[in-house]
Design a protein around this motif. Sequence first.
Motif, PDB file in Angstrom:
ATOM      1  N   TYR A   1     -66.719  26.064  28.282  1.00 34.24           N
ATOM      2  CA  TYR A   1     -65.863  25.924  29.450  1.00 34.24           C
ATOM      3  C   TYR A   1     -64.888  27.097  29.590  1.00 34.24           C
ATOM      4  CZ  TYR A   1     -62.179  24.086  32.472  1.00 34.24           C
ATOM      5  OH  TYR A   1     -61.258  23.931  33.475  1.00 34.24           O
ATOM      6  N   GLN A   2     -64.271  27.502  28.495  1.00 30.80           N
ATOM      7  CA  GLN A   2     -63.294  28.583  28.558  1.00 30.80           C
ATOM      8  C   GLN A   2     -63.933  29.889  28.998  1.00 30.80           C
ATOM      9  OE1 GLN A   2     -60.045  28.497  28.456  1.00 30.80           O
ATOM     10  NE2 GLN A   2     -60.075  26.281  28.101  1.00 30.80           N
ATOM     11  N   LEU A   3     -65.164  30.155  28.560  1.00 32.62           N
ATOM     12  CA  LEU A   3     -65.863  31.373  28.992  1.00 32.62           C
ATOM     13  C   LEU A   3     -66.207  31.307  30.475  1.00 32.62           C
ATOM     14  CD1 LEU A   3     -67.127  34.098  28.423  1.00 32.62           C
ATOM     15  CD2 LEU A   3     -69.173  32.910  27.566  1.00 32.62           C
ATOM     16  N   LYS A   4     -66.605  30.136  30.939  1.00 31.84           N
ATOM     17  CA  LYS A   4     -66.871  29.974  32.369  1.00 31.84           C
ATOM     18  C   LYS A   4     -65.613  30.259  33.184  1.00 31.84           C
ATOM     19  CE  LYS A   4     -70.517  26.496  31.850  1.00 31.84           C
ATOM     20  NZ  LYS A   4     -70.966  25.120  32.175  1.00 31.84           N
ATOM     21  N   ARG A   5     -64.489  29.750  32.715  1.00 30.04           N
ATOM     22  CA  ARG A   5     -63.221  29.997  33.416  1.00 30.04           C
ATOM     23  C   ARG A   5     -62.883  31.476  33.417  1.00 30.04           C
ATOM     24  NH1 ARG A   5     -58.151  26.527  31.910  1.00 30.04           N
ATOM     25  NH2 ARG A   5     -57.403  27.834  33.633  1.00 30.04           N
ATOM     26  N   ARG A   6     -63.115  32.140  32.303  1.00 35.81           N
ATOM     27  CA  ARG A   6     -62.817  33.572  32.213  1.00 35.81           C
ATOM     28  C   ARG A   6     -63.679  34.371  33.188  1.00 35.81           C
ATOM     29  NH1 ARG A   6     -66.241  38.027  29.975  1.00 35.81           N
ATOM     30  NH2 ARG A   6     -64.859  39.782  30.371  1.00 35.81           N
ATOM     31  N   ILE A   7     -64.976  34.080  33.249  1.00 37.00           N
ATOM     32  CA  ILE A   7     -65.878  34.817  34.135  1.00 37.00           C
ATOM     33  C   ILE A   7     -65.500  34.619  35.591  1.00 37.00           C
ATOM     34  CG2 ILE A   7     -68.270  34.913  34.970  1.00 37.00           C
ATOM     35  CD1 ILE A   7     -69.106  34.272  32.045  1.00 37.00           C
ATOM     36  N   ALA A   8     -65.191  33.385  35.970  1.00 32.77           N
ATOM     37  CA  ALA A   8     -64.897  33.068  37.368  1.00 32.77           C
ATOM     38  C   ALA A   8     -63.436  33.308  37.738  1.00 32.77           C
ATOM     39  CB  ALA A   8     -65.265  31.613  37.655  1.00 32.77           C
ATOM     40  N   GLY A   9     -62.613  33.699  36.780  1.00 30.27           N
ATOM     41  CA  GLY A   9     -61.191  33.887  37.036  1.00 30.27           C
ATOM     42  C   GLY A   9     -60.868  35.225  37.678  1.00 30.27           C
ATOM     43  N   ASN A  10     -59.581  35.427  37.933  1.00 30.62           N
ATOM     44  CA  ASN A  10     -59.133  36.640  38.614  1.00 30.62           C
ATOM     45  C   ASN A  10     -59.284  37.905  37.788  1.00 30.62           C
ATOM     46  OD1 ASN A  10     -58.500  35.386  41.004  1.00 30.62           O
ATOM     47  ND2 ASN A  10     -56.316  35.190  40.542  1.00 30.62           N
ATOM     48  N   TYR A  11     -59.548  37.760  36.485  1.00 28.60           N
ATOM     49  CA  TYR A  11     -59.741  38.933  35.640  1.00 28.60           C
ATOM     50  C   TYR A  11     -61.117  38.914  34.991  1.00 28.60           C
ATOM     51  CZ  TYR A  11     -54.858  39.704  36.541  1.00 28.60           C
ATOM     52  OH  TYR A  11     -53.666  39.931  37.190  1.00 28.60           O
ATOM     53  N   GLY A  12     -62.067  38.286  35.705  1.00 29.23           N
ATOM     54  CA  GLY A  12     -63.435  38.208  35.223  1.00 29.23           C
ATOM     55  C   GLY A  12     -64.372  39.082  36.024  1.00 29.23           C
ATOM     56  N   HIS A  13     -65.234  38.409  36.792  1.00 25.12           N
ATOM     57  CA  HIS A  13     -66.291  39.125  37.508  1.00 25.12           C
ATOM     58  C   HIS A  13     -66.450  38.596  38.934  1.00 25.12           C
ATOM     59  CE1 HIS A  13     -67.880  41.283  33.982  1.00 25.12           C
ATOM     60  NE2 HIS A  13     -67.542  40.192  33.295  1.00 25.12           N
ATOM     61  N   LEU A  14     -67.156  39.369  39.757  1.00 26.56           N
ATOM     62  CA  LEU A  14     -67.457  38.947  41.125  1.00 26.56           C
ATOM     63  C   LEU A  14     -68.745  38.138  41.160  1.00 26.56           C
ATOM     64  CD1 LEU A  14     -66.804  42.009  43.493  1.00 26.56           C
ATOM     65  CD2 LEU A  14     -65.254  40.132  42.880  1.00 26.56           C
ATOM     66  N   CYS A  15     -68.712  37.011  41.862  1.00 29.85           N
ATOM     67  CA  CYS A  15     -69.929  36.260  42.121  1.00 29.85           C
ATOM     68  C   CYS A  15     -70.695  36.923  43.268  1.00 29.85           C
ATOM     69  CB  CYS A  15     -69.607  34.806  42.450  1.00 29.85           C
ATOM     70  SG  CYS A  15     -68.778  34.553  44.036  1.00 29.85           S
ATOM     71  N   ASN A  16     -71.902  36.453  43.512  1.00 26.84           N
ATOM     72  CA  ASN A  16     -72.750  37.057  44.539  1.00 26.84           C
ATOM     73  C   ASN A  16     -72.094  37.044  45.914  1.00 26.84           C
ATOM     74  OD1 ASN A  16     -74.729  37.409  42.582  1.00 26.84           O
ATOM     75  ND2 ASN A  16     -75.773  35.493  43.091  1.00 26.84           N
ATOM     76  N   GLU A  17     -71.502  35.913  46.277  1.00 25.95           N
ATOM     77  CA  GLU A  17     -70.906  35.795  47.605  1.00 25.95           C
ATOM     78  C   GLU A  17     -69.711  36.726  47.772  1.00 25.95           C
ATOM     79  OE1 GLU A  17     -73.542  32.499  46.965  1.00 25.95           O
ATOM     80  OE2 GLU A  17     -71.883  33.253  45.738  1.00 25.95           O
TER      81      GLU A  17
END
Length: 264
Positions: free
Chosen positions: A181-197
Amino acid sequence: MQFSTIASGSSGNCLYAANDDTHILIDAGISKKRIEQGLKSFGTEGTDIDALLVTHEHMDHIQGIGVWSRRYHVPIYGTRGTLEEIWRTKSLGKVDESLFHVIRPGETFQINDMTIHPFSIPHDARDPVSYQIETADARIGTVTDLGYFDEAIIDELKDCDLLYVEANYDLHMLEVGPYPYQLKRRIAGNYGHLCNEMSGQLVGRLLNERLQQVILGHLSKENNFPELALRAVQNELERDFSVTKEALHISVAPRDEARALITL
Protein backbone atom coordinates in the motif's frame (compact mmCIF):
# COMPACT_ATOMS: atom_id res chain seq x y z
CA MET A 1 19.33 16.86 -34.18
CA GLN A 2 18.80 13.16 -33.54
CA PHE A 3 17.17 11.50 -30.56
CA SER A 4 16.49 8.00 -29.33
CA THR A 5 15.99 5.88 -26.24
CA ILE A 6 18.43 3.12 -25.36
CA ALA A 7 16.35 1.93 -22.39
CA SER A 8 13.13 3.23 -20.90
CA GLY A 9 11.29 1.82 -17.94
CA SER A 10 11.19 1.28 -14.22
CA SER A 11 14.19 -1.08 -14.44
CA GLY A 12 16.54 1.23 -16.33
CA ASN A 13 16.70 4.45 -18.33
CA CYS A 14 19.12 5.89 -20.85
CA LEU A 15 18.46 8.49 -23.57
CA TYR A 16 20.63 9.70 -26.44
CA ALA A 17 20.70 13.01 -28.30
CA ALA A 18 23.16 14.09 -30.96
CA ASN A 19 24.00 16.24 -33.92
CA ASP A 20 27.03 16.28 -36.20
CA ASP A 21 29.41 17.53 -33.52
CA THR A 22 27.92 16.58 -30.15
CA HIS A 23 26.69 13.35 -28.56
CA ILE A 24 25.13 13.19 -25.10
CA LEU A 25 23.46 10.67 -22.84
CA ILE A 26 20.74 11.43 -20.33
CA ASP A 27 21.02 8.96 -17.44
CA ALA A 28 22.87 5.67 -17.35
CA GLY A 29 20.50 3.36 -15.52
CA ILE A 30 21.61 0.24 -17.38
CA SER A 31 24.92 -1.57 -17.83
CA LYS A 32 27.83 -0.20 -19.83
CA LYS A 33 27.47 -3.13 -22.22
CA ARG A 34 23.83 -2.32 -22.96
CA ILE A 35 24.61 1.36 -23.48
CA GLU A 36 27.41 0.42 -25.88
CA GLN A 37 25.09 -1.92 -27.77
CA GLY A 38 22.52 0.85 -28.12
CA LEU A 39 25.10 3.33 -29.33
CA LYS A 40 26.45 0.81 -31.82
CA SER A 41 22.99 0.47 -33.33
CA PHE A 42 23.15 4.23 -34.01
CA GLY A 43 26.63 3.97 -35.57
CA THR A 44 28.14 5.61 -32.47
CA GLU A 45 30.80 4.53 -29.98
CA GLY A 46 31.23 5.22 -26.30
CA THR A 47 34.26 7.36 -27.13
CA ASP A 48 31.96 9.70 -29.08
CA ILE A 49 29.96 10.72 -26.01
CA ASP A 50 30.69 14.28 -24.87
CA ALA A 51 28.63 14.37 -21.68
CA LEU A 52 26.35 12.39 -19.38
CA LEU A 53 23.43 14.34 -17.94
CA VAL A 54 21.84 12.86 -14.81
CA THR A 55 18.25 13.55 -13.79
CA HIS A 56 18.41 12.14 -10.23
CA GLU A 57 20.03 9.49 -8.09
CA HIS A 58 17.53 6.60 -8.18
CA MET A 59 19.22 3.42 -9.33
CA ASP A 60 17.18 2.99 -12.50
CA HIS A 61 18.90 6.19 -13.66
CA ILE A 62 22.47 5.77 -12.35
CA GLN A 63 23.37 2.10 -11.96
CA GLY A 64 25.73 2.15 -14.96
CA ILE A 65 27.49 5.41 -14.11
CA GLY A 66 30.38 3.91 -12.17
CA VAL A 67 31.56 1.48 -14.83
CA TRP A 68 30.78 3.92 -17.64
CA SER A 69 32.77 6.75 -16.07
CA ARG A 70 35.78 4.55 -15.34
CA ARG A 71 35.85 3.34 -18.93
CA TYR A 72 35.19 6.60 -20.79
CA HIS A 73 35.95 9.44 -18.34
CA VAL A 74 32.98 11.43 -19.64
CA PRO A 75 31.93 14.62 -17.80
CA ILE A 76 28.90 14.01 -15.56
CA TYR A 77 26.38 16.83 -15.15
CA GLY A 78 23.83 16.96 -12.34
CA THR A 79 22.59 19.10 -9.50
CA ARG A 80 24.75 19.29 -6.41
CA GLY A 81 22.32 17.11 -4.49
CA THR A 82 22.27 14.47 -7.22
CA LEU A 83 26.05 14.34 -7.57
CA GLU A 84 26.50 14.09 -3.80
CA GLU A 85 24.11 11.12 -3.72
CA ILE A 86 25.97 9.46 -6.60
CA TRP A 87 29.23 9.91 -4.69
CA ARG A 88 27.67 8.25 -1.63
CA THR A 89 26.26 5.26 -3.56
CA LYS A 90 28.84 2.59 -2.75
CA SER A 91 27.45 0.05 -5.21
CA LEU A 92 28.64 2.23 -8.09
CA GLY A 93 32.27 1.81 -7.08
CA LYS A 94 34.73 4.69 -7.33
CA VAL A 95 33.56 7.60 -9.46
CA ASP A 96 36.18 10.23 -10.26
CA GLU A 97 34.92 13.39 -8.60
CA SER A 98 36.79 15.51 -11.13
CA LEU A 99 34.23 14.42 -13.73
CA PHE A 100 31.39 16.07 -11.80
CA HIS A 101 29.92 19.33 -13.11
CA VAL A 102 27.33 20.98 -10.88
CA ILE A 103 24.31 22.46 -12.63
CA ARG A 104 21.42 24.49 -11.25
CA PRO A 105 17.76 24.24 -12.23
CA GLY A 106 16.79 27.16 -14.41
CA GLU A 107 20.35 27.94 -15.52
CA THR A 108 21.24 26.92 -19.07
CA PHE A 109 24.65 25.55 -19.99
CA GLN A 110 26.43 24.56 -23.18
CA ILE A 111 27.85 21.28 -24.35
CA ASN A 112 29.56 22.28 -27.58
CA ASP A 113 26.76 23.59 -29.79
CA MET A 114 23.94 22.15 -27.68
CA THR A 115 22.12 24.39 -25.21
CA ILE A 116 20.90 22.41 -22.20
CA HIS A 117 18.21 23.77 -19.92
CA PRO A 118 17.65 21.83 -16.68
CA PHE A 119 14.44 22.39 -14.74
CA SER A 120 13.13 21.12 -11.42
CA ILE A 121 10.57 18.33 -11.23
CA PRO A 122 8.49 17.07 -8.27
CA HIS A 123 9.91 13.66 -7.40
CA ASP A 124 11.10 11.96 -4.22
CA ALA A 125 14.79 12.46 -4.88
CA ARG A 126 17.38 14.91 -3.50
CA ASP A 127 17.27 17.60 -6.23
CA PRO A 128 15.82 16.08 -9.42
CA VAL A 129 15.66 17.75 -12.83
CA SER A 130 14.61 17.05 -16.37
CA TYR A 131 16.20 18.57 -19.45
CA GLN A 132 15.29 20.54 -22.52
CA ILE A 133 17.89 20.32 -25.29
CA GLU A 134 18.18 22.84 -28.09
CA THR A 135 20.31 23.29 -31.19
CA ALA A 136 20.05 25.71 -34.08
CA ASP A 137 17.55 23.46 -35.85
CA ALA A 138 15.51 21.66 -33.16
CA ARG A 139 14.30 21.58 -29.57
CA ILE A 140 13.67 18.40 -27.57
CA GLY A 141 11.86 18.26 -24.25
CA THR A 142 12.31 15.33 -21.87
CA VAL A 143 10.38 14.82 -18.64
CA THR A 144 9.91 11.71 -16.50
CA ASP A 145 9.75 10.91 -12.80
CA LEU A 146 7.31 13.58 -11.70
CA GLY A 147 4.21 13.24 -9.56
CA TYR A 148 2.37 16.14 -11.17
CA PHE A 149 2.91 19.00 -13.60
CA ASP A 150 2.20 22.68 -13.20
CA GLU A 151 2.46 25.85 -15.24
CA ALA A 152 6.18 26.15 -14.55
CA ILE A 153 6.87 22.73 -16.10
CA ILE A 154 4.61 23.49 -19.06
CA ASP A 155 6.54 26.70 -19.61
CA GLU A 156 9.85 24.79 -19.57
CA LEU A 157 8.67 22.37 -22.26
CA LYS A 158 6.75 24.62 -24.63
CA ASP A 159 7.53 24.93 -28.34
CA CYS A 160 9.38 21.62 -28.67
CA ASP A 161 9.76 19.64 -31.89
CA LEU A 162 9.84 16.35 -29.96
CA LEU A 163 8.64 15.40 -26.49
CA TYR A 164 9.72 12.42 -24.42
CA VAL A 165 7.12 12.20 -21.65
CA GLU A 166 6.50 9.80 -18.79
CA ALA A 167 3.43 7.56 -18.87
CA ASN A 168 4.37 5.38 -15.93
CA TYR A 169 1.27 3.56 -14.77
CA ASP A 170 -2.35 2.69 -15.35
CA LEU A 171 -4.25 3.70 -12.21
CA HIS A 172 -6.46 0.60 -12.11
CA MET A 173 -3.51 -1.76 -12.56
CA LEU A 174 -1.66 0.02 -9.76
CA GLU A 175 -4.65 -0.12 -7.42
CA VAL A 176 -5.31 -3.86 -7.86
CA GLY A 177 -1.69 -4.90 -8.32
CA PRO A 178 0.69 -6.64 -5.89
CA TYR A 179 2.60 -3.59 -4.63
CA PRO A 180 2.40 -2.78 -0.90
CA TYR A 181 0.00 0.00 0.00
CA GLN A 182 2.73 2.49 0.91
CA LEU A 183 4.49 1.95 -2.43
CA LYS A 184 1.22 2.46 -4.29
CA ARG A 185 0.73 5.74 -2.42
CA ARG A 186 4.27 6.83 -3.25
CA ILE A 187 3.87 6.11 -6.98
CA ALA A 188 0.51 7.87 -7.24
CA GLY A 189 1.51 10.76 -4.97
CA ASN A 190 2.72 14.24 -5.82
CA TYR A 191 6.35 13.12 -5.72
CA GLY A 192 5.90 9.87 -7.61
CA HIS A 193 5.03 9.36 -11.24
CA LEU A 194 2.54 10.38 -13.94
CA CYS A 195 -0.27 8.00 -14.83
CA ASN A 196 -1.31 7.54 -18.45
CA GLU A 197 -4.15 10.05 -18.28
CA MET A 198 -1.99 12.74 -16.70
CA SER A 199 0.59 12.14 -19.41
CA GLY A 200 -2.10 12.76 -22.03
CA GLN A 201 -3.11 15.97 -20.29
CA LEU A 202 0.50 17.17 -20.23
CA VAL A 203 0.99 16.43 -23.91
CA GLY A 204 -2.24 18.26 -24.66
CA ARG A 205 -1.00 21.36 -22.88
CA LEU A 206 2.22 21.23 -24.91
CA LEU A 207 0.70 20.98 -28.37
CA ASN A 208 2.18 23.51 -30.78
CA GLU A 209 2.81 23.96 -34.48
CA ARG A 210 6.39 22.72 -34.18
CA LEU A 211 5.60 19.46 -32.42
CA GLN A 212 6.34 16.50 -34.69
CA GLN A 213 6.57 13.50 -32.38
CA VAL A 214 5.73 12.38 -28.87
CA ILE A 215 7.44 9.40 -27.24
CA LEU A 216 5.89 7.91 -24.12
CA GLY A 217 8.47 6.49 -21.74
CA HIS A 218 9.34 5.17 -18.29
CA LEU A 219 6.43 2.70 -18.34
CA SER A 220 6.11 0.46 -15.30
CA LYS A 221 6.59 -3.22 -16.09
CA GLU A 222 4.10 -4.22 -13.38
CA ASN A 223 1.49 -1.48 -13.74
CA ASN A 224 1.22 -0.65 -17.43
CA PHE A 225 1.26 -1.93 -20.98
CA PRO A 226 2.45 -0.03 -24.07
CA GLU A 227 -0.90 -0.43 -25.81
CA LEU A 228 -2.75 0.75 -22.71
CA ALA A 229 -0.57 3.84 -22.32
CA LEU A 230 -0.85 4.76 -25.98
CA ARG A 231 -4.64 4.37 -26.04
CA ALA A 232 -5.12 6.35 -22.81
CA VAL A 233 -2.98 9.26 -24.02
CA GLN A 234 -4.71 9.31 -27.40
CA ASN A 235 -8.12 9.26 -25.69
CA GLU A 236 -7.17 12.24 -23.51
CA LEU A 237 -5.95 14.19 -26.53
CA GLU A 238 -9.04 13.41 -28.59
CA ARG A 239 -11.53 14.13 -25.81
CA ASP A 240 -10.03 17.28 -24.29
CA PHE A 241 -7.91 18.72 -27.09
CA SER A 242 -9.68 17.51 -30.28
CA VAL A 243 -6.51 15.84 -31.55
CA THR A 244 -7.05 12.59 -33.45
CA LYS A 245 -4.48 9.82 -33.41
CA GLU A 246 -3.78 10.50 -37.09
CA ALA A 247 -2.88 14.14 -36.40
CA LEU A 248 0.09 13.55 -34.08
CA HIS A 249 2.71 10.80 -34.17
CA ILE A 250 2.81 9.17 -30.74
CA SER A 251 4.84 6.07 -29.93
CA VAL A 252 6.01 4.15 -26.87
CA ALA A 253 9.71 3.72 -26.10
CA PRO A 254 10.88 0.10 -25.90
CA ARG A 255 11.78 -1.03 -22.42
CA ASP A 256 14.94 -3.03 -23.02
CA GLU A 257 16.30 -2.12 -26.42
CA ALA A 258 17.24 0.93 -28.44
CA ARG A 259 14.63 2.31 -30.78
CA ALA A 260 15.46 3.69 -34.21
CA LEU A 261 16.95 7.15 -34.31
CA ILE A 262 14.58 10.04 -34.92
CA THR A 263 16.01 12.88 -37.00
CA LEU A 264 14.50 16.32 -36.60
